[in-house]
Scaffold this motif. Structure first.
Motif, PDB file in Angstrom:
ATOM      1  N   ALA A  69     -20.421 -76.865 -64.644  1.00 57.52           N
ATOM      2  CA  ALA A  69     -21.404 -75.827 -64.945  1.00 57.52           C
ATOM      3  C   ALA A  69     -22.083 -75.332 -63.673  1.00 57.52           C
ATOM      4  O   ALA A  69     -22.359 -74.134 -63.534  1.00 57.52           O
ATOM      5  CB  ALA A  69     -22.446 -76.367 -65.924  1.00 57.52           C
ATOM      6  N   LEU A  70     -22.365 -76.232 -62.742  1.00 56.22           N
ATOM      7  CA  LEU A  70     -22.941 -75.839 -61.451  1.00 56.22           C
ATOM      8  C   LEU A  70     -22.045 -74.836 -60.745  1.00 56.22           C
ATOM      9  O   LEU A  70     -22.498 -73.774 -60.291  1.00 56.22           O
ATOM     10  CB  LEU A  70     -23.134 -77.083 -60.586  1.00 56.22           C
ATOM     11  N   ILE A  71     -20.771 -75.153 -60.652  1.00 59.09           N
ATOM     12  CA  ILE A  71     -19.839 -74.282 -59.937  1.00 59.09           C
ATOM     13  C   ILE A  71     -19.703 -72.931 -60.625  1.00 59.09           C
ATOM     14  O   ILE A  71     -19.778 -71.873 -59.995  1.00 59.09           O
ATOM     15  CB  ILE A  71     -18.469 -74.969 -59.816  1.00 59.09           C
ATOM     16  N   LEU A  72     -19.517 -72.954 -61.948  1.00 58.99           N
ATOM     17  CA  LEU A  72     -19.286 -71.708 -62.675  1.00 58.99           C
ATOM     18  C   LEU A  72     -20.529 -70.834 -62.732  1.00 58.99           C
ATOM     19  O   LEU A  72     -20.428 -69.599 -62.725  1.00 58.99           O
ATOM     20  CB  LEU A  72     -18.781 -72.017 -64.080  1.00 58.99           C
ATOM     21  N   ALA A  73     -21.713 -71.449 -62.784  1.00 56.57           N
ATOM     22  CA  ALA A  73     -22.941 -70.653 -62.745  1.00 56.57           C
ATOM     23  C   ALA A  73     -23.045 -69.917 -61.410  1.00 56.57           C
ATOM     24  O   ALA A  73     -23.395 -68.719 -61.363  1.00 56.57           O
ATOM     25  CB  ALA A  73     -24.161 -71.543 -62.955  1.00 56.57           C
ATOM     26  N   GLY A  74     -22.739 -70.595 -60.326  1.00 56.14           N
ATOM     27  CA  GLY A  74     -22.745 -69.944 -59.022  1.00 56.14           C
ATOM     28  C   GLY A  74     -21.720 -68.835 -58.928  1.00 56.14           C
ATOM     29  O   GLY A  74     -21.983 -67.775 -58.345  1.00 56.14           O
ATOM     30  N   VAL A  75     -20.544 -69.069 -59.513  1.00 54.27           N
ATOM     31  CA  VAL A  75     -19.510 -68.028 -59.519  1.00 54.27           C
ATOM     32  C   VAL A  75     -19.998 -66.797 -60.280  1.00 54.27           C
ATOM     33  O   VAL A  75     -19.795 -65.656 -59.841  1.00 54.27           O
ATOM     34  CB  VAL A  75     -18.202 -68.564 -60.138  1.00 54.27           C
ATOM     35  N   ALA A  76     -20.659 -67.015 -61.413  1.00 53.94           N
ATOM     36  CA  ALA A  76     -21.175 -65.887 -62.196  1.00 53.94           C
ATOM     37  C   ALA A  76     -22.206 -65.097 -61.400  1.00 53.94           C
ATOM     38  O   ALA A  76     -22.189 -63.857 -61.385  1.00 53.94           O
ATOM     39  CB  ALA A  76     -21.789 -66.398 -63.498  1.00 53.94           C
ATOM     40  N   ILE A  77     -23.119 -65.795 -60.736  1.00 55.85           N
ATOM     41  CA  ILE A  77     -24.132 -65.120 -59.915  1.00 55.85           C
ATOM     42  C   ILE A  77     -23.471 -64.377 -58.758  1.00 55.85           C
ATOM     43  O   ILE A  77     -23.820 -63.224 -58.445  1.00 55.85           O
ATOM     44  CB  ILE A  77     -25.150 -66.152 -59.387  1.00 55.85           C
ATOM     45  N   PHE A  78     -22.507 -65.014 -58.134  1.00 58.75           N
ATOM     46  CA  PHE A  78     -21.752 -64.427 -57.025  1.00 58.75           C
ATOM     47  C   PHE A  78     -21.069 -63.134 -57.465  1.00 58.75           C
ATOM     48  O   PHE A  78     -21.211 -62.079 -56.826  1.00 58.75           O
ATOM     49  CB  PHE A  78     -20.730 -65.448 -56.538  1.00 58.75           C
ATOM     50  N   LEU A  79     -20.337 -63.195 -58.565  1.00 59.40           N
ATOM     51  CA  LEU A  79     -19.600 -62.022 -59.042  1.00 59.40           C
ATOM     52  C   LEU A  79     -20.544 -60.915 -59.496  1.00 59.40           C
ATOM     53  O   LEU A  79     -20.318 -59.731 -59.211  1.00 59.40           O
ATOM     54  CB  LEU A  79     -18.669 -62.425 -60.180  1.00 59.40           C
ATOM     55  N   GLY A  80     -21.618 -61.296 -60.203  1.00 52.86           N
ATOM     56  CA  GLY A  80     -22.563 -60.288 -60.676  1.00 52.86           C
ATOM     57  C   GLY A  80     -23.255 -59.564 -59.536  1.00 52.86           C
ATOM     58  O   GLY A  80     -23.415 -58.340 -59.565  1.00 52.86           O
ATOM     59  N   THR A  81     -23.654 -60.315 -58.519  1.00 53.24           N
ATOM     60  CA  THR A  81     -24.377 -59.716 -57.398  1.00 53.24           C
ATOM     61  C   THR A  81     -23.482 -58.856 -56.528  1.00 53.24           C
ATOM     62  O   THR A  81     -23.887 -57.786 -56.061  1.00 53.24           O
ATOM     63  CB  THR A  81     -25.031 -60.817 -56.541  1.00 53.24           C
ATOM     64  N   LEU A  82     -22.252 -59.287 -56.316  1.00 57.53           N
ATOM     65  CA  LEU A  82     -21.385 -58.587 -55.379  1.00 57.53           C
ATOM     66  C   LEU A  82     -20.561 -57.466 -56.005  1.00 57.53           C
ATOM     67  O   LEU A  82     -20.214 -56.498 -55.328  1.00 57.53           O
ATOM     68  CB  LEU A  82     -20.438 -59.582 -54.699  1.00 57.53           C
ATOM     69  N   TYR A  83     -20.244 -57.577 -57.293  1.00 55.01           N
ATOM     70  CA  TYR A  83     -19.326 -56.611 -57.886  1.00 55.01           C
ATOM     71  C   TYR A  83     -19.970 -55.629 -58.863  1.00 55.01           C
ATOM     72  O   TYR A  83     -19.350 -54.636 -59.224  1.00 55.01           O
ATOM     73  CB  TYR A  83     -18.177 -57.343 -58.589  1.00 55.01           C
ATOM     74  N   LEU A  84     -21.183 -55.897 -59.291  1.00 53.31           N
ATOM     75  CA  LEU A  84     -21.812 -54.999 -60.258  1.00 53.31           C
ATOM     76  C   LEU A  84     -22.807 -54.056 -59.589  1.00 53.31           C
ATOM     77  O   LEU A  84     -23.857 -53.740 -60.138  1.00 53.31           O
ATOM     78  CB  LEU A  84     -22.493 -55.815 -61.360  1.00 53.31           C
ATOM     79  N   GLY A  85     -22.459 -53.604 -58.403  1.00 49.74           N
ATOM     80  CA  GLY A  85     -23.297 -52.668 -57.665  1.00 49.74           C
ATOM     81  C   GLY A  85     -22.506 -51.466 -57.205  1.00 49.74           C
ATOM     82  O   GLY A  85     -21.644 -50.951 -57.919  1.00 49.74           O
ATOM     83  N   TRP A  86     -22.785 -51.018 -55.982  1.00 45.95           N
ATOM     84  CA  TRP A  86     -22.191 -49.794 -55.447  1.00 45.95           C
ATOM     85  C   TRP A  86     -20.860 -50.034 -54.759  1.00 45.95           C
ATOM     86  O   TRP A  86     -19.887 -49.314 -54.953  1.00 45.95           O
ATOM     87  CB  TRP A  86     -23.170 -49.143 -54.472  1.00 45.95           C
ATOM     88  N   TRP A  87     -20.802 -51.081 -53.919  1.00 41.19           N
ATOM     89  CA  TRP A  87     -19.609 -51.300 -53.090  1.00 41.19           C
ATOM     90  C   TRP A  87     -19.280 -52.782 -53.046  1.00 41.19           C
ATOM     91  O   TRP A  87     -20.171 -53.636 -52.978  1.00 41.19           O
ATOM     92  CB  TRP A  87     -19.852 -50.793 -51.672  1.00 41.19           C
ATOM     93  N   SER A  88     -17.997 -53.081 -53.083  1.00 40.69           N
ATOM     94  CA  SER A  88     -17.555 -54.462 -52.952  1.00 40.69           C
ATOM     95  C   SER A  88     -16.135 -54.459 -52.389  1.00 40.69           C
ATOM     96  O   SER A  88     -15.631 -53.411 -51.962  1.00 40.69           O
ATOM     97  CB  SER A  88     -17.616 -55.187 -54.302  1.00 40.69           C
ATOM     98  N   THR A  89     -15.473 -55.605 -52.387  1.00 40.70           N
ATOM     99  CA  THR A  89     -14.122 -55.704 -51.861  1.00 40.70           C
ATOM    100  C   THR A  89     -13.411 -56.899 -52.472  1.00 40.70           C
ATOM    101  O   THR A  89     -14.044 -57.896 -52.835  1.00 40.70           O
ATOM    102  CB  THR A  89     -14.121 -55.840 -50.326  1.00 40.70           C
TER     103      THR A  89
END
Length: 382
Positions: free
Chosen positions: A302-322
């Motif tokens: 759960a620790l790992i997957l929660a961080g992955v969710a935060i990581f993906l949400g912050t980096l990919y649900l905005g204007w620019w990512s890669t």
């Protein structure tokens, strides 16, 4: 075939089948990809008749090496170009922060990474991509030694991981630092917090795992994280000024005029929504995910997957990512993937990996166990 042997064979088939799927490309693929697909398909067919666990591991390593070496010279990213310019400027007595660099494509991109990256690439600053390639090959070797064949297959053949191994990005090294920090954090959260501070001083997106780690190991992990962060960032802040460091990160966030690989890119009506809205949205979503996942963190998984969710949400649900950011989360996910799915591992003669795992578990047990956190007792015949 007894149930244990059949389960072992299924693990091999699944790993090889996933690798083959990842190697199927449209259009005109590079010859190296077709060669690797033939190798994987051949071993997959042979494994339907014989037990070929070790051969499957060896072929996946060969495939991973061939594909990575084939990408050399096909650079897409200017991250390491800017990093090299920042190192040269720093050695000349200048500041790597607070301005753009003419060496970037297009010119003007800032150095928007932690001070640790300057030290990390210093020995290889003439050709920093070689260090990334070495890290990628080292991770490939580690996954092979562990014998977790599905994780190995994904790391060997997933296209973004192949490209980022030598395309001029720095996410492969970031992934190594993050993987080590989280593996340590599962057993010793305070030490893991120091590792996470190191990863964040290389590339700040590692902060996505700070709140989950605090929920997993207790609020006390924030103190070693803070102390380590001060030690890592302090000299840069004193030498170059907090405002210059902040300006670099702000400039990096604003430099992309056209959305890419993000929510803004995906939405058809994105042109009617200002960039600032998407930038604010991604941070709001990241913060929201950090809060709502806290009660769910009852295990290392759960620790790992929660961080992955935060990581993906912050980096990919905005204007620019890669796509390159995938290389940061891939190592830790590939490390645990087989175990979470209950897949057996390939056992080397004498099983030194099993002996080492048992020794580590005895000395540094997991703080919180879930069924997917423990090493499976099932093994795979060679």
């Amino acid at each position: 075939m007894n149930p244990e042997t059949r389960a072992s064979q299924l693990g091999v088939w699944l790993g090889l089948f996933v690798a083959a799927l990842l190697l199927v490309q449209t259009g005109t693929p590079p010859p190296a990809v077709v060669l690797c697909l033939i190798l994987v398909a051949g071993v997959l067919l042979a494994s339907l008749r014989w037990q070929l666990g070790l051969l499957a591991v060896a072929v996946l390593v060969v495939v991973g090496v061939i594909l990575r070496l084939d990408t050399i010279g096909h650079a897409f990213s200017d991250v390491l170009t800017v990093t090299r310019a920042a190192i040269d400027l720093t050695l000349a007595g200048g500041s790597p922060y607070g301005h753009g660099f003419a060496e970037s494509t297009p010119p003007g991109a800032p150095y928007a990474y932690g001070p640790l990256a300057l030290l990390w690439y210093l020995p290889s600053r003439a050709e920093p991509y070689k260090l990334e390639l070495l890290v990628s090959l080292a991770l490939l070797a580690v996954f092979a030694v562990r014998g977790r064949i599905l994780g190995l297959a994904v790391y060997a053949a997933l296209p973004p991981l192949i490209v980022t191994a030598a395309d001029g990005s720095n996410d492969t090294s970031a992934g190594l630092l993050l993987m080590v920090a989280l593996l340590v954090g599962l057993r010793a959260p305070r030490a893991g917090a120091v590792g996470l501070a190191i990863a964040a001083a290389f590339k700040p997106y590692a902060l996505a795992w700070l709140v989950p780690l605090a929920a997993y190991g207790g609020i006390a992990v924030l103190l070693p994280f803070l102390v380590a962060s001060i030690g890592l960032w302090g000299p840069a802040l004193v030498l170059y000024g907090p405002s210059n460091v902040l300006r670099s990160f702000q400039r990096a966030d604003a430099i992309h005029e056209v959305p890419y690989y993000s929510l803004a890119y995906a939405l058809a009506d994105r042109r009617s929504i200002p960039e600032q809205v998407f930038s604010a949205l991604r941070f709001a979503l990241g913060a929201t995910l950090a809060v709502v996942t806290v009660p769910m963190i009852r295990s290392g998984r759960a620790l790992i997957l929660a961080g992955v969710a935060i990581f993906l949400g912050t980096l990919y649900l905005g204007w620019w990512s890669t796509f390159a950011y995938v290389a940061a989360i891939a190592p830790v996910l590939c490390w645990h993937l087989d175990d979470w799915l209950g897949l057996p591992r390939v056992v080397w003669p004498g099983d030194p990996v099993g002996a080492l795992s048992r020794w580590v578990d005895e000395r540094w047990p997991l703080l919180r166990q879930s069924r997917g956190d423990a090493e499976t007792a099932r093994t795979m015949p060679a």
